[in-house]
Design a protein around this motif. Structure first.
Motif, PDB file in Angstrom:
ATOM      1  N   ALA A   1     -39.296 -21.024  70.844  1.00  0.00           N
ATOM      2  CA  ALA A   1     -39.159 -21.847  69.641  1.00  0.00           C
ATOM      3  C   ALA A   1     -40.463 -22.549  69.278  1.00  0.00           C
ATOM      4  N   GLY A   2     -41.505 -22.307  70.065  1.00  0.00           N
ATOM      5  CA  GLY A   2     -42.793 -22.931  69.790  1.00  0.00           C
ATOM      6  C   GLY A   2     -42.841 -24.406  70.126  1.00  0.00           C
ATOM      7  N   GLU A   3     -42.006 -24.840  71.069  1.00  0.00           N
ATOM      8  CA  GLU A   3     -41.921 -26.244  71.443  1.00  0.00           C
ATOM      9  C   GLU A   3     -42.645 -26.503  72.758  1.00  0.00           C
ATOM     10  N   ASP A   4     -43.434 -27.569  72.801  1.00  0.00           N
ATOM     11  CA  ASP A   4     -44.005 -28.063  74.045  1.00  0.00           C
ATOM     12  C   ASP A   4     -43.051 -29.076  74.657  1.00  0.00           C
ATOM     13  N   LEU A   5     -43.113 -29.197  75.982  1.00  0.00           N
ATOM     14  CA  LEU A   5     -42.230 -30.109  76.702  1.00  0.00           C
ATOM     15  C   LEU A   5     -43.050 -31.156  77.451  1.00  0.00           C
ATOM     16  N   ARG A   6     -42.521 -32.378  77.441  1.00  0.00           N
ATOM     17  CA  ARG A   6     -43.127 -33.479  78.199  1.00  0.00           C
ATOM     18  C   ARG A   6     -42.002 -34.215  78.914  1.00  0.00           C
ATOM     19  N   VAL A   7     -42.197 -34.580  80.163  1.00  0.00           N
ATOM     20  CA  VAL A   7     -41.163 -35.287  80.913  1.00  0.00           C
ATOM     21  C   VAL A   7     -41.692 -36.644  81.366  1.00  0.00           C
ATOM     22  N   ILE A   8     -40.774 -37.602  81.448  1.00  0.00           N
ATOM     23  CA  ILE A   8     -41.065 -38.900  82.059  1.00  0.00           C
ATOM     24  C   ILE A   8     -40.321 -38.926  83.383  1.00  0.00           C
ATOM     25  N   VAL A   9     -41.055 -39.085  84.481  1.00  0.00           N
ATOM     26  CA  VAL A   9     -40.429 -38.997  85.795  1.00  0.00           C
ATOM     27  C   VAL A   9     -41.140 -39.943  86.760  1.00  0.00           C
ATOM     28  N   ARG A  10     -40.353 -40.627  87.579  1.00  0.00           N
ATOM     29  CA  ARG A  10     -40.943 -41.539  88.563  1.00  0.00           C
ATOM     30  C   ARG A  10     -41.684 -40.774  89.657  1.00  0.00           C
ATOM     31  N   ASP A  11     -41.099 -39.659  90.104  1.00  0.00           N
ATOM     32  CA  ASP A  11     -41.669 -38.898  91.209  1.00  0.00           C
ATOM     33  C   ASP A  11     -41.841 -37.446  90.800  1.00  0.00           C
ATOM     34  N   PRO A  12     -43.029 -37.058  90.358  1.00  0.00           N
ATOM     35  CA  PRO A  12     -43.239 -35.682  89.905  1.00  0.00           C
ATOM     36  C   PRO A  12     -42.932 -34.639  90.974  1.00  0.00           C
ATOM     37  N   ALA A  13     -42.972 -35.010  92.244  1.00  0.00           N
ATOM     38  CA  ALA A  13     -42.690 -34.050  93.310  1.00  0.00           C
ATOM     39  C   ALA A  13     -41.246 -33.553  93.257  1.00  0.00           C
ATOM     40  N   ARG A  14     -40.367 -34.298  92.580  1.00  0.00           N
ATOM     41  CA  ARG A  14     -38.962 -33.900  92.494  1.00  0.00           C
ATOM     42  C   ARG A  14     -38.712 -32.889  91.380  1.00  0.00           C
ATOM     43  N   LEU A  15     -39.705 -32.619  90.559  1.00  0.00           N
ATOM     44  CA  LEU A  15     -39.532 -31.623  89.506  1.00  0.00           C
ATOM     45  C   LEU A  15     -39.398 -30.240  90.125  1.00  0.00           C
ATOM     46  N   PRO A  16     -38.625 -29.352  89.503  1.00  0.00           N
ATOM     47  CA  PRO A  16     -38.472 -27.999  90.057  1.00  0.00           C
ATOM     48  C   PRO A  16     -39.767 -27.213  89.963  1.00  0.00           C
ATOM     49  N   ASP A  17     -39.910 -26.249  90.851  1.00  0.00           N
ATOM     50  CA  ASP A  17     -41.116 -25.421  90.848  1.00  0.00           C
ATOM     51  C   ASP A  17     -41.322 -24.723  89.510  1.00  0.00           C
ATOM     52  N   ALA A  18     -40.215 -24.370  88.843  1.00  0.00           N
ATOM     53  CA  ALA A  18     -40.316 -23.659  87.565  1.00  0.00           C
ATOM     54  C   ALA A  18     -41.011 -24.482  86.495  1.00  0.00           C
ATOM     55  N   ALA A  19     -41.049 -25.817  86.687  1.00  0.00           N
ATOM     56  CA  ALA A  19     -41.662 -26.689  85.675  1.00  0.00           C
ATOM     57  C   ALA A  19     -43.159 -26.881  85.898  1.00  0.00           C
ATOM     58  N   ARG A  20     -43.640 -26.544  87.071  1.00  0.00           N
ATOM     59  CA  ARG A  20     -45.038 -26.807  87.400  1.00  0.00           C
ATOM     60  C   ARG A  20     -45.977 -26.052  86.458  1.00  0.00           C
ATOM     61  N   GLY A  21     -46.851 -26.808  85.832  1.00  0.00           N
ATOM     62  CA  GLY A  21     -47.813 -26.210  84.927  1.00  0.00           C
ATOM     63  C   GLY A  21     -47.255 -25.845  83.564  1.00  0.00           C
ATOM     64  N   ARG A  22     -45.960 -26.058  83.376  1.00  0.00           N
ATOM     65  CA  ARG A  22     -45.336 -25.683  82.103  1.00  0.00           C
ATOM     66  C   ARG A  22     -44.886 -26.891  81.292  1.00  0.00           C
ATOM     67  N   VAL A  23     -44.905 -28.066  81.904  1.00  0.00           N
ATOM     68  CA  VAL A  23     -44.544 -29.284  81.187  1.00  0.00           C
ATOM     69  C   VAL A  23     -45.626 -30.326  81.408  1.00  0.00           C
ATOM     70  N   GLU A  24     -45.821 -31.148  80.418  1.00  0.00           N
ATOM     71  CA  GLU A  24     -46.710 -32.290  80.574  1.00  0.00           C
ATOM     72  C   GLU A  24     -45.930 -33.402  81.269  1.00  0.00           C
ATOM     73  N   VAL A  25     -46.540 -34.051  82.239  1.00  0.00           N
ATOM     74  CA  VAL A  25     -45.849 -35.060  83.039  1.00  0.00           C
ATOM     75  C   VAL A  25     -46.442 -36.441  82.771  1.00  0.00           C
ATOM     76  N   VAL A  26     -45.568 -37.376  82.429  1.00  0.00           N
ATOM     77  CA  VAL A  26     -45.922 -38.792  82.354  1.00  0.00           C
ATOM     78  C   VAL A  26     -45.190 -39.483  83.491  1.00  0.00           C
ATOM     79  N   THR A  27     -45.943 -40.057  84.424  1.00  0.00           N
ATOM     80  CA  THR A  27     -45.345 -40.638  85.616  1.00  0.00           C
ATOM     81  C   THR A  27     -44.989 -42.103  85.389  1.00  0.00           C
ATOM     82  N   GLY A  28     -43.758 -42.458  85.765  1.00  0.00           N
ATOM     83  CA  GLY A  28     -43.319 -43.838  85.639  1.00  0.00           C
ATOM     84  C   GLY A  28     -41.878 -43.929  85.192  1.00  0.00           C
ATOM     85  N   SER A  29     -41.445 -45.138  84.873  1.00  0.00           N
ATOM     86  CA  SER A  29     -40.091 -45.395  84.407  1.00  0.00           C
ATOM     87  C   SER A  29     -40.035 -45.369  82.891  1.00  0.00           C
ATOM     88  N   HIS A  30     -38.997 -44.762  82.329  1.00  0.00           N
ATOM     89  CA  HIS A  30     -38.879 -44.780  80.869  1.00  0.00           C
ATOM     90  C   HIS A  30     -38.296 -46.098  80.363  1.00  0.00           C
TER      91      HIS A  30
END
Length: 297
Positions: A26-55
């Motif tokens: 769909a031509g969409e970029d993804l960004r996540v807000i997460v306290r602990d990036p290590a908990r993200l699934p392997d499938a997300a590595r390098g494919r989403v922009e990560v902002v670390t912290g609390s939303h």
């Protein structure tokens, strides 16, 4: 750009998985807000922009909402806070950031009950509906996913079911009500986030395929597990005393009790099930795929 809050939680992890499959086409970029990036699934590595912290943090939101077109908003439960602090208080920095960055669309996780006689005295649900009003008042296009109780709540009962063949709640054993799998909530969120042709504000009920009572759940579990499972009803005052004894915020516990009381009175019965409001995952399927492995492990 779609921003996903709580991407490692029950709903968020299903949503992230769906969007990782669908967003590139769909031509969409993804960004996540997460306290602990290590908990993200392997499938997300390098494919989403990560902002670390609390939303719930204004500075984190300022970074995350920059250039965003849509946001998935989920307030994490916090039993140390009052309901107002936990829902609207947590959300106020986001409302300011949505306006500052001119975010166009927000999809939020909320609850059934709006328009019913119980909506103003349903505890946590009342607080959730007030949060919806706060977001809707910001000027964004907003859709609140109006959900009943989740199948996944029964995972907390897995040990009791395994050891005693018993699960508990506080509603009448024959009270039928909608129930939903979190994966179906995530699917509804993904559709709205990827097709943002909608405008204005409103609710999108996600009801599951049928209404079920605790006795219905016990029967289906018995069939799935090949051993007897029964339901025991816990008095509301006992639930209150137990949870306060664990050190939870008393206002939060009272709001939980008020929500349970409202659900037993029919809080979730105000929306008709239609092709648009139903969702596909039945309890027997979810039980076989998710609860049974947890109980029989």
């Amino acid at each position: 750009m779609i921003v996903i809050t709580a991407p490692t939680g029950n709903i968020g992890r299903h949503l992230l998985s769906r969007l990782l499959e669908s967003a590139p086409a769909a031509g969409e970029d993804l960004r996540v807000i997460v306290r602990d990036p290590a908990r993200l699934p392997d499938a997300a590595r390098g494919r989403v922009e990560v902002v670390t912290g609390s939303h719930g943090d204004a500075g984190v939101l300022d970074r995350a909402f920059e250039g965003a077109d849509a946001v998935f908003w989920l307030v994490p439960p916090d039993a140390s806070l009052t309901p107002e602090e936990g829902f609207s208080g947590f959300t106020r920095p986001a409302v300011e950031a949505l306006a500052t960055h001119r975010v166009g669309h927000v999809v939020g996780v909320s609850a059934l009950g709006r328009g019913t006689p119980f909506a103003d005295r349903a505890g946590l649900v009342t607080a959730s509906l007030a949060m919806d009003d706060l977001i809707a008042g910001s000027g964004v296009a907003y859709r609140a996913l109006a959900n009943p109780s989740f199948f996944e709540n029964l995972l907390e009962e897995a040990e009791s079911i395994r050891e005693r063949g018993v699960f508990t709640d506080v509603v009448d054993a024959d009270r039928k009500a909608p129930l939903v799998a979190v994966a179906d909530i995530a699917a509804a969120a993904a559709r709205l986030l990827l097709d943002r042709s909608w405008t204005g504000t409103g609710s999108v009920p996600v009801l599951g395929p049928q209404d079920l009572s605790p006795n219905d759940l016990a029967r289906i579990m018995t069939e799935q597990f090949g051993r007897p499972v029964r339901y025991e009803r816990e008095p509301l005052d006992e639930m209150y005393t137990t949870l306060v004894g664990y050190g939870l915020n008393e206002e939060f516990v009272q709001a939980l009790v008020d929500m349970k009381r409202a659900k037993d009175a029919g809080l979730d019965a105000g929306v008709a099930r239609t092709p648009a409001t139903g969702s596909p995952t039945g309890f027997a399927q979810w039980c076989a795929e998710t609860l049974k492995p947890a109980v029989l492990s």
